[in-house]
Design a protein around this motif. Structure first.
Motif, PDB file in Angstrom:
ATOM      1  N   GLY A 350      46.431  67.624 -28.682  1.00 19.93           N
ATOM      2  CA  GLY A 350      45.300  66.968 -29.834  1.00 19.93           C
ATOM      3  C   GLY A 350      43.648  67.538 -29.438  1.00 19.93           C
ATOM      4  O   GLY A 350      43.288  67.440 -29.261  1.00 19.93           O
ATOM      5  N   LEU A 351      43.732  68.587 -28.587  1.00 19.82           N
ATOM      6  CA  LEU A 351      42.982  69.262 -27.243  1.00 19.82           C
ATOM      7  C   LEU A 351      41.996  69.431 -28.726  1.00 19.82           C
ATOM      8  O   LEU A 351      40.305  69.569 -28.545  1.00 19.82           O
ATOM      9  N   GLY A 352      42.044  69.809 -29.719  1.00 30.52           N
ATOM     10  CA  GLY A 352      41.228  70.925 -30.822  1.00 30.52           C
ATOM     11  C   GLY A 352      40.974  69.157 -31.854  1.00 30.52           C
ATOM     12  O   GLY A 352      39.395  69.723 -31.859  1.00 30.52           O
ATOM     13  N   VAL A 353      41.592  68.434 -32.077  1.00 28.79           N
ATOM     14  CA  VAL A 353      40.643  67.084 -32.366  1.00 28.79           C
ATOM     15  C   VAL A 353      39.556  66.882 -30.787  1.00 28.79           C
ATOM     16  O   VAL A 353      38.587  66.100 -31.450  1.00 28.79           O
ATOM     17  N   ARG A 354      40.128  66.972 -29.806  1.00 33.67           N
ATOM     18  CA  ARG A 354      39.043  66.260 -29.181  1.00 33.67           C
ATOM     19  C   ARG A 354      37.911  66.695 -28.991  1.00 33.67           C
ATOM     20  O   ARG A 354      36.771  66.566 -28.206  1.00 33.67           O
ATOM     21  N   MET A 355      38.414  68.183 -28.273  1.00 37.68           N
ATOM     22  CA  MET A 355      36.288  69.077 -28.519  1.00 37.68           C
ATOM     23  C   MET A 355      36.196  69.344 -30.096  1.00 37.68           C
ATOM     24  O   MET A 355      34.313  69.370 -29.597  1.00 37.68           O
ATOM     25  N   PHE A 356      36.775  68.842 -30.928  1.00 33.80           N
ATOM     26  CA  PHE A 356      35.885  68.614 -32.120  1.00 33.80           C
ATOM     27  C   PHE A 356      34.526  67.287 -32.241  1.00 33.80           C
ATOM     28  O   PHE A 356      33.701  67.310 -32.213  1.00 33.80           O
ATOM     29  N   PHE A 357      35.092  66.085 -31.651  1.00 31.60           N
ATOM     30  CA  PHE A 357      35.088  64.917 -31.273  1.00 31.60           C
ATOM     31  C   PHE A 357      34.128  64.667 -30.157  1.00 31.60           C
ATOM     32  O   PHE A 357      32.676  64.733 -30.747  1.00 31.60           O
ATOM     33  N   TYR A 358      34.380  65.135 -28.943  1.00 29.02           N
ATOM     34  CA  TYR A 358      33.187  65.155 -28.535  1.00 29.02           C
ATOM     35  C   TYR A 358      31.735  66.232 -28.118  1.00 29.02           C
ATOM     36  O   TYR A 358      31.099  65.681 -28.011  1.00 29.02           O
ATOM     37  N   THR A 359      32.114  66.936 -28.881  1.00 26.40           N
ATOM     38  CA  THR A 359      31.335  67.895 -29.292  1.00 26.40           C
ATOM     39  C   THR A 359      30.331  67.237 -29.388  1.00 26.40           C
ATOM     40  O   THR A 359      29.218  67.742 -29.740  1.00 26.40           O
ATOM     41  N   LEU A 360      30.802  66.674 -30.908  1.00 28.17           N
ATOM     42  CA  LEU A 360      29.453  65.671 -31.861  1.00 28.17           C
ATOM     43  C   LEU A 360      29.431  64.713 -30.894  1.00 28.17           C
ATOM     44  O   LEU A 360      27.958  64.906 -31.509  1.00 28.17           O
ATOM     45  N   ILE A 361      29.945  63.740 -30.505  1.00 24.85           N
ATOM     46  CA  ILE A 361      29.405  62.630 -29.382  1.00 24.85           C
ATOM     47  C   ILE A 361      28.519  63.557 -28.385  1.00 24.85           C
ATOM     48  O   ILE A 361      27.273  62.684 -28.249  1.00 24.85           O
ATOM     49  N   VAL A 362      29.207  64.360 -27.614  1.00 27.55           N
ATOM     50  CA  VAL A 362      27.709  64.093 -26.519  1.00 27.55           C
ATOM     51  C   VAL A 362      26.349  65.076 -26.738  1.00 27.55           C
ATOM     52  O   VAL A 362      25.292  64.666 -26.799  1.00 27.55           O
ATOM     53  N   SER A 363      26.555  66.448 -27.598  1.00 28.81           N
ATOM     54  CA  SER A 363      25.525  66.702 -28.842  1.00 28.81           C
ATOM     55  C   SER A 363      24.550  65.489 -29.162  1.00 28.81           C
ATOM     56  O   SER A 363      23.935  65.251 -28.726  1.00 28.81           O
ATOM     57  N   LEU A 364      25.181  64.503 -29.624  1.00 29.99           N
ATOM     58  CA  LEU A 364      24.756  63.650 -31.002  1.00 29.99           C
ATOM     59  C   LEU A 364      23.815  62.230 -29.100  1.00 29.99           C
ATOM     60  O   LEU A 364      22.314  62.061 -29.875  1.00 29.99           O
ATOM     61  N   GLN A 365      25.073  62.382 -28.284  1.00 29.73           N
ATOM     62  CA  GLN A 365      24.204  61.255 -27.480  1.00 29.73           C
ATOM     63  C   GLN A 365      23.138  62.095 -27.177  1.00 29.73           C
ATOM     64  O   GLN A 365      22.052  61.709 -27.145  1.00 29.73           O
ATOM     65  N   PHE A 366      23.077  63.552 -26.409  1.00 29.04           N
ATOM     66  CA  PHE A 366      21.821  63.795 -25.889  1.00 29.04           C
ATOM     67  C   PHE A 366      20.886  63.554 -26.643  1.00 29.04           C
ATOM     68  O   PHE A 366      19.126  63.503 -26.300  1.00 29.04           O
ATOM     69  N   LEU A 367      20.958  64.302 -28.027  1.00 30.23           N
ATOM     70  CA  LEU A 367      19.886  63.984 -28.922  1.00 30.23           C
ATOM     71  C   LEU A 367      18.784  62.860 -29.438  1.00 30.23           C
ATOM     72  O   LEU A 367      17.956  62.378 -29.233  1.00 30.23           O
ATOM     73  N   VAL A 368      19.931  61.829 -29.072  1.00 33.67           N
ATOM     74  CA  VAL A 368      19.509  60.182 -29.484  1.00 33.67           C
ATOM     75  C   VAL A 368      19.446  60.019 -28.159  1.00 33.67           C
ATOM     76  O   VAL A 368      17.877  58.903 -28.624  1.00 33.67           O
ATOM     77  N   TYR A 369      19.534  60.203 -27.701  1.00 34.98           N
ATOM     78  CA  TYR A 369      18.742  59.611 -25.610  1.00 34.98           C
ATOM     79  C   TYR A 369      17.715  60.142 -25.870  1.00 34.98           C
ATOM     80  O   TYR A 369      16.918  59.520 -25.484  1.00 34.98           O
ATOM     81  N   ASP A 370      17.596  61.252 -26.210  1.00 31.92           N
ATOM     82  CA  ASP A 370      16.080  61.802 -25.777  1.00 31.92           C
ATOM     83  C   ASP A 370      14.567  61.222 -26.477  1.00 31.92           C
ATOM     84  O   ASP A 370      13.839  61.028 -27.077  1.00 31.92           O
ATOM     85  N   ALA A 371      15.577  61.631 -28.113  1.00 33.12           N
ATOM     86  CA  ALA A 371      14.564  60.640 -29.322  1.00 33.12           C
ATOM     87  C   ALA A 371      14.113  58.966 -28.558  1.00 33.12           C
ATOM     88  O   ALA A 371      13.626  58.709 -29.351  1.00 33.12           O
ATOM     89  N   ILE A 372      15.056  58.057 -28.072  1.00 35.36           N
ATOM     90  CA  ILE A 372      14.554  57.322 -28.042  1.00 35.36           C
ATOM     91  C   ILE A 372      13.964  57.037 -26.449  1.00 35.36           C
ATOM     92  O   ILE A 372      12.761  56.397 -26.165  1.00 35.36           O
ATOM     93  N   ARG A 373      14.307  58.041 -25.550  1.00 34.37           N
ATOM     94  CA  ARG A 373      13.236  58.321 -24.590  1.00 34.37           C
ATOM     95  C   ARG A 373      11.900  58.113 -24.457  1.00 34.37           C
ATOM     96  O   ARG A 373      10.817  57.646 -24.676  1.00 34.37           O
ATOM     97  N   PHE A 374      11.850  59.421 -25.925  1.00 33.22           N
ATOM     98  CA  PHE A 374       9.924  59.921 -26.301  1.00 33.22           C
ATOM     99  C   PHE A 374       9.976  58.746 -26.857  1.00 33.22           C
ATOM    100  O   PHE A 374       8.141  58.248 -26.460  1.00 33.22           O
ATOM    101  N   SER A 375      10.141  57.731 -27.976  1.00 33.96           N
ATOM    102  CA  SER A 375       9.741  56.531 -28.118  1.00 33.96           C
ATOM    103  C   SER A 375       9.429  55.396 -27.488  1.00 33.96           C
ATOM    104  O   SER A 375       8.564  54.834 -27.508  1.00 33.96           O
ATOM    105  N   LEU A 376      10.217  55.679 -26.332  1.00 30.28           N
ATOM    106  CA  LEU A 376      10.261  54.053 -25.234  1.00 30.28           C
ATOM    107  C   LEU A 376       8.751  54.788 -23.900  1.00 30.28           C
ATOM    108  O   LEU A 376       8.890  54.577 -23.121  1.00 30.28           O
ATOM    109  N   GLY A 377       8.488  56.256 -24.310  1.00 26.53           N
ATOM    110  CA  GLY A 377       7.946  56.030 -23.498  1.00 26.53           C
ATOM    111  C   GLY A 377       8.411  57.028 -22.205  1.00 26.53           C
ATOM    112  O   GLY A 377       7.426  56.985 -20.964  1.00 26.53           O
TER     113      GLY A 377
END
Length: 401
Positions: A350-377
C-alpha cells in the motif's frame, strides 16, 4: 579585506577622512561606515558564516574595507544603513504566552482533523489494502468493492475516531513543535546558531512522543471499524466490545508500533518541511511579504515532507494495520517479522496509495495550518520583535544608546 573561506573581516580605518564611502542606490550615507570609523586602528569586525553574526577582531590582518568587494556582497546592492547585514534585520522571537499556545493548539487541531476527515475515503482504501490484500489488490478495485458492498457510507467508516483522535493529536503535535523549538533554541543557543536542524529534529521528536499517546487508541478503533464493518454499530460499540473481549490494554498495545511509525513520520514531516521552505524563502525572499506566495511555499514544503514521511513510516503503518485488523496475540515485533517475511503483502504494502494519501494530507495540513495561524495573529512575523537600535542612536533626533 581578510579573504577567509568562512569569514569576512571589515574595519572602519580608512584614509584621512575615516571610513571609505561609496555610492549606494539610495544615495544615502552608510551608517555602518560611520560606526566603523569610530573603531581604533587595528580593531575590526569579522562576520562568521558559521555563527551568522559579527565578532570583534584585532590584529595586523585587519585592514580597510571596500563595500564594493564581491566577497562582502556578491552582486547585491548594499543596504545604506547596515552594510552587508542590512538584508538580515535585527530580530528576536517573542516569548510564547498561554494565549499564543492556545491559538497554536486550535490551528494544529483544526488543520489535522479537518484534512484527515475530508480524506477519510482514501484512508479507507489504504487500510483495506493493508488488512486484506487478497481481496483488495489495488486502489481501483478496492474502491469498487467498498462502494458495491457498503455504499458511499463505507468510505467514511471510522470517521469519528479519526476526527477526534487527530483533533487532539494535531493540537498537541503542532503546539509542541513550536514550544520545544523555541525552548531548545534558548537552552542550546550555541548549537542552534550553527546547526539548527538538530533543534528542529529534537522538537519534532518531543512532539511525536506526546502525540502518539493520544493517537494510538483512536487509530486502533478506526482500523477495527474499517477492517470489520459489522464488528459494532458505532464507534462506542467498537470500543466497548474490544475492551470486553481483549481488555483495556488492547487500545494501547500498539503504542510501540505507533512510536515506530509516528516518530519517523513526524520528524521527517517537520524537518523536511522546515528545511525546504527555508530554502525557498531564501531563493524567493519576496514571498515573505506576500501571503499567497507564502501559502504556496507551505504547500510545496508540505508536499515534499509528505512524500518523505510516507516512505520512512510505511513499515510501521503496515505493522499496525496487521495487528489491529482482528484480535491477535502477536505483538509489534512478531507482526513486523511476519510482514518482513512477505506475509500479508509485506512491509511496503500500500505504499503507492499511502504516498499519494500522505502527500495530500501533509501538504494540505501545512497550508491550512499557516492560513489559520495568519488569521489568528500567530504567523511567523507576528511572533517576532524587530529592533532598530542603530538607526535611532545615529539619527539627528538621537535615540537610545
Amino acid at each position: 579585506n581578510k579573504r577567509g573561506k568562512d569569514s569576512v573581516t571589515i574595519s572602519g580605518i580608512g584614509d584621512e577622512d575615516g571610513a571609505k564611502q561609496v555610492p549606494f542606490w539610495t544615495g544615502g550615507k552608510s551608517t555602518s561606515s560611520t560606526l566603523l570609523s569610530l573603531l581604533p586602528a587595528g580593531i575590526g569586525l569579522i562576520y562568521s558564516k558559521d555563527l551568522k553574526r559579527y565578532q570583534i577582531i584585532a590584529g595586523d590582518s585587519v585592514t580597510d574595507y571596500d563595500w564594493a568587494d564581491d566577497i562582502v556582497s556578491p552582486g547585491i546592492p548594499i543596504d545604506p544603513d547596515f552594510g552587508p547585514r542590512g538584508r538580515s534585520p535585527i530580530e528576536r522571537e517573542k516569548n510564547l504566552t498561554l494565549d499564543t499556545l492556545w491559538r497554536f493548539f486550535v490551528a494544529g487541531a483544526l488543520c489535522q482533523s479537518t484534512v484527515h476527515l475530508v480524506l477519510t475515503p482514501i484512508d479507507v482504501v489504504k487500510t483495506n489494502m493493508q488488512t486484506n490484500p487478497a481481496k483488495f489488490s489495488n486502489p481501483l478495485s478496492t474502491f469498487s468493492v467498498v462502494l458495491e458492498e457498503e455504499g458511499v457510507t463505507g468510505f467514511f467508516a471510522g470517521w469519528i475516531p479519526t476526527f477526534v483522535g487527530f483533533f487532539i493529536n494535531g493540537g498537541i503535535a503542532y503546539t509542541a513543535v513550536e514550544f520545544f523549538r523555541r525552548l531548545f533554541r534558548d537552552v542550546f543557543a550555541d548549537l542552534a546558531a550553527t546547526n539548527d536542524i538538530v533543534i528542529i529534529v529534537g522538537a519534532s521528536l518531543a512532539s511525536a512522543i506526546l502525540g502518539t499517546l493520544t493517537l494510538a487508541p483512536s487509530e486502533t478503533l478506526r482500523i477495527r471499524s474499517v477492517a470489520q464493518p459489522d464488528y459494532a454499530p458505532n464507534v462506542l460499540g467498537v470500543a466497548q466490545r474490544m475492551v470486553e473481549e481483549e481488555g483495556v490494554i488492547t487500545l494501547f498495545s500498539a503504542v510501540p508500533a505507533f512510536m515506530f511509525k509516528e516518530i519517523p513520520f513526524v520528524v521527517t514531516k517537520f524537518t523536511v518541511f522546515t528545511l525546504f521552505t527555508q530554502y525557498l524563502y531564501e531563493a524567493f525572499p519576496a514571498a515573505r511579504e506576500d501571503i499567497q506566495l507564502s501559502l504556496l511555499i507551505s504547500l510545496a514544503g508540505g508536499t515534499l515532507g509528505g512524500i518523505c514521511a510516507a516512505i520512512v513510516s510505511n513499515p510501521a503503518d503496515a505493522t499496525i494495520s496487521a495487528m489491529k485488523k482482528a484480535k491477535s496475540d502477536d505483538g509489534p515485533l512478531a507482526t513486523f517479522k511476519k510482514l518482513a517475511g512477505g506475509e500479508s503483502g509485506g512491509l511496503f504494502r500500500g505504499l503507492g496509495v499511502r504516498m499519494f494519501f500522505y502527500t495530500l494530507i501533509v501538504s494540505l495540513q501545512f497550508l491550512v495550518y499557516d492560513a489559520i495561524r495568519f488569521s489568528l495573529g500567530i504567523g511567523a512575523d507576528d511572533l517576532k520583535l524587530y529592533l532598530d537600535v542603530l538607526g535611532g542612536a545615529l539619527s539627528e533626533k538621537g535615540g537610545p544608546i
